[in-house]
Scaffold this motif. Sequence first.
Motif, PDB file in Angstrom:
ATOM      1  N   ASN A 427      30.845  62.514  29.213  1.00 54.67           N
ATOM      2  CA  ASN A 427      30.016  61.601  29.712  1.00 54.67           C
ATOM      3  C   ASN A 427      29.466  61.369  31.039  1.00 54.67           C
ATOM      4  OD1 ASN A 427      30.002  61.259  26.991  1.00 54.67           O
ATOM      5  ND2 ASN A 427      30.237  58.730  27.064  1.00 54.67           N
ATOM      6  N   ARG A 430      27.252  64.018  32.003  1.00 56.66           N
ATOM      7  CA  ARG A 430      25.808  63.475  31.527  1.00 56.66           C
ATOM      8  C   ARG A 430      25.163  62.612  32.646  1.00 56.66           C
ATOM      9  NH1 ARG A 430      26.740  62.376  26.796  1.00 56.66           N
ATOM     10  NH2 ARG A 430      26.617  59.742  27.044  1.00 56.66           N
ATOM     11  N   GLU A 433      24.240  64.469  35.533  1.00 55.26           N
ATOM     12  CA  GLU A 433      23.057  65.392  35.234  1.00 55.26           C
ATOM     13  C   GLU A 433      21.717  64.640  35.255  1.00 55.26           C
ATOM     14  OE1 GLU A 433      21.406  68.342  31.536  1.00 55.26           O
ATOM     15  OE2 GLU A 433      23.450  67.316  31.336  1.00 55.26           O
ATOM     16  N   TYR A 449      31.391  68.922  32.733  1.00 54.90           N
ATOM     17  CA  TYR A 449      31.204  69.473  31.333  1.00 54.90           C
ATOM     18  C   TYR A 449      32.208  70.807  31.121  1.00 54.90           C
ATOM     19  CZ  TYR A 449      26.815  67.376  30.665  1.00 54.90           C
ATOM     20  OH  TYR A 449      25.624  66.316  30.635  1.00 54.90           O
ATOM     21  N   ASN A 463      26.662  70.521  25.536  1.00 47.76           N
ATOM     22  CA  ASN A 463      25.900  70.024  26.840  1.00 47.76           C
ATOM     23  C   ASN A 463      26.028  71.236  27.889  1.00 47.76           C
ATOM     24  OD1 ASN A 463      25.489  67.457  25.887  1.00 47.76           O
ATOM     25  ND2 ASN A 463      26.834  66.644  27.277  1.00 47.76           N
TER      26      ASN A 463
END
Length: 1001
Positions: A427, A430, A433, A449, A463
């Motif tokens: 998370n 993300r 990202e 990741y 991902n």
Amino acid sequence: MSNEKMETKKSDKFLSTLEAAQKGDADAQFALGGMCEDGDGTEQNYVAAYKYYKLAADQGNINAQYKLGIMYYDGKGIEQNYIKSIEYFQLAANQNDSDAQFNLGVMYGDGKGTEQNYVAAYKYYKLAADQGNIDAQVNLGLLYAYGNGVEQNYEKAAEYYAAAAAKGDAIAQYNLGDLYYFGKGTEQNYTKSFEYFQLAAQQGNSDAQFSLGFMYEDGKGTEQNYAEAYKYYKLAAEQGNIDAQVNLGNLYCFGKGVEQNYTKSFEYYQLAAQQEDATAQRYLGNLYYFGKGVEQNYTKSFEYYKLAAQQGDSEALYTLGYIYDVGEVVAQDYAEAHKYFKQAARLGNISALLSLGILYEYGQGVEQNYEKAAEYYSAAAAQGYAAAQFNLGVCYAKGEGVYQSYEKAVEYYSAAAEQGYAAAQCNLGRLYENGDGVEQNYEKAVEYYLAAAAQGDAAAQFNLGVCYETGDSVEQNYEKAAEYYSAAAEQGHANAQCNLGVLYENGEGVDQSCEKAFEYYSAAAEQGHAAAQCNLGRLYENGDGVEQNYEKAAEYYSTAAEQGYANAQCNLGILYENGDGVEQNYEKAFEYYSAAAEQGHANAQCNLGVLYETGDGVDQSCEKAVEYYSAAAEQGDAVAQCNLGRLYENGYGVEQNYEKAAEYYKLAAQQGDSNAQFNLGLYYEKGDGVDQSYERAAEYYSAAAAQGHAAAQCNLGFLYHNGDGVEQNYEKAAEYYSAAVAQGYAVAKYNLGILYENGYGVEQNYEKAAEYYSAAAAQGNANAQCNLGVLYENGDGVEQNYEKAAEYYLAAATQGHAIAQSNLGNLYCYGRGVEKNYNKSFKYHQLAAQQNYGESQYQLGLMYCKGLGVKLSKINTYKYYLQASTQKHVNAENELGCMYAEGKGIKHNFKIARDYFYSAARKGHSGALNKLGLMFLSGNGVRQNYMKAVYYFCLAAKRGETEAWHNLGIMYADGQGVKKNKRFARQLIKRSAVYKKTGDT
């Protein structure tokens, strides 16, 4: 008897001591009390012991006073009385007896015979300790360690333990080892701790033996050695040490230092459990739960968990909550789970705090309450529980139960990620990202990741797969994408299974395999993954990787559509529109297109526009069509842009606007839409909405042709045929026509037929021409039907057959083909292939004439002139000749010239006649050339000029006009405009007669 005498006989020592005691000797009285207590020289007698101790104590004997304190404490020889015990210990203590002082300290500390008073206990321990009393030093250390009666001071505790330990006291050695272990009152030192535990253990101290086993197990202060751990645990366990029994059970359970043996593990746990050890009871519950070392028995398991829970074992309470939560052993009961989790949480169990948070988050067993959930997550997170930190991060990311804050989410995800919590790492990746709560950083995203993926986190693997597939934050690499998707897919990650299916379908990073794509889509579809269900439907629809089955396609599209998946709704709409796999139903198609269109699905909006345009399944409305095409076009849908262009082109639903049409065609063409490229090519060819440009037309036709657009290939061929916008090249024309022909395009077949008929770019071949005309004619191409009729009429490439000619002319004529109508009129006029019928001839010529076909207008003039199928009518003759002349029909111009010259059906006018003859003559009409010669001979309508007359007669004669040969002969005979030559004149006149005769034949 001898034995009885021995038992009752008093020793000499006893008798002599008795004698002294009776004389009031306090020491003798004390000694006699000791002999009676121990049965030394007399039979053991606590009452007598008490009596003599009392006599001595009353005389101030310290030892006797101390002994009386013990007897009152233990209730030996006298009724137990702690108050009396304190009284006598006090008497001895007042005389500095360290043992009495120590015992007083114990009684004050325990609150026996007096109110508990640690300060008083400290006072007496201190008095005894100062005299070197080891036990007092130990207990004084304890008071300092726990802060009882004094301010807590581990340094002081260590000091007193050390003093006692130095004298070999096992308890002090153990306690000192404990301080070194935890670094209390001294610098943490596992080696020192180990040494002191070892000293105490050698003296049989079970706690020290247990601790020594523990250090061997953990490898602290010594090299890890499970066998030694086992040895010391066993020594302690044999003395009934509960903790040792539990840990010994653990060694057997996990096969550390001993061969794994669940039965043995069970035995040791049971020993500890019998002593009501909660941990052991919980472990027994585990063994019964999993059936290890004992027959699986959920009831027994549950009983032991309950026993442990009743003692406040938080793990047992948590486990009971878990059992009710998952409903494996008992009926699922979230309310009961909540009860046990709450009890465990009150005891500080962080797993219970997390579980409570989950119950509140999802409203299980309690009313859903995000605030409560966040509260419990916070409590567990504050204790460093990674799972709770992760869940709290999720709360902040979503703004559930707390204010929404990506920054806070980052904070909690980071805390959990640092502990290696994979989901948090994922998370956090993300957030990096997307740049949520942190500065966007693709490298950081990939880093997190990768960390999560290395732990097998499926979401992170997915991902990473997306990153590698799209080339976001890493160099695009389909092989890597496939690798990570595969890892996640193996764990049942539906998104990964679906995306892996896409890679297999497209052959990206893996060998293309629709069968493999089908396999992965199926796996994801079984989990209810809408996109996978939709993709599976597409495979069934197209028969890719599976036998084509429209019914199956409809089934999967329906399943995905019910989940609101727009692509599936659109595809299902297409099946209903076309009647594939379902009964054709435009209303259903409209319904599904509408559902997808409401979600902004461009293709569905476009298809909805088509239904409105055609009025299928909905009231026809070009205005609505424009609305939906526009919505899709704004999203860049090329088909919608092209369709919108067509509506602007034709003025359907909008005001006709070629410029707008061209604008939309360009947008679609830029995206490679072949229809739009073709339409734009037409616009440039005709100059509609754009500046006319054959070059641009060729450019757009080429782009569409390269995509296999048959009409564009044909039109491009036509440009090469005529040299418009490109250098004329019949070979190229033939090449593009052939490409379109391969797709069955009728116009191209017709055009290719023209090339073969005329030998343009190919070797002339009437048979080939007939073949291509025939193929196009079979598709209803009127031009081809007409030209095929011409070939049959003339016998070119086919056997001459007027009936066939009439058949093809009729097919084209019924489509309104003017030339075919005219040619059919001629056949009826001359009775070729059909029965001669001037009325029918007139009818077909009239149809062609109405389309301004000059030949038929001319033929109608002839028919009115000769009264063929109609009444003679010079007016109508003139009318149709005049119409034909406006089409530059040469025969009509000549006939009009004759009418004006002769004054037939119209007023005589040589000048107008001259103009018509000139116009026809310029087109090479031999009769008109001859008529001009006559006009110059006679001077009618022109100035008389014999030389000009001879000139026009010569031109007409060369074109086969027999009358011109005759007129030229007259000129030579009379010497008009030429030198007189009667012999040559006779030859010319004779020639005219021969030609006339031949012609008549």
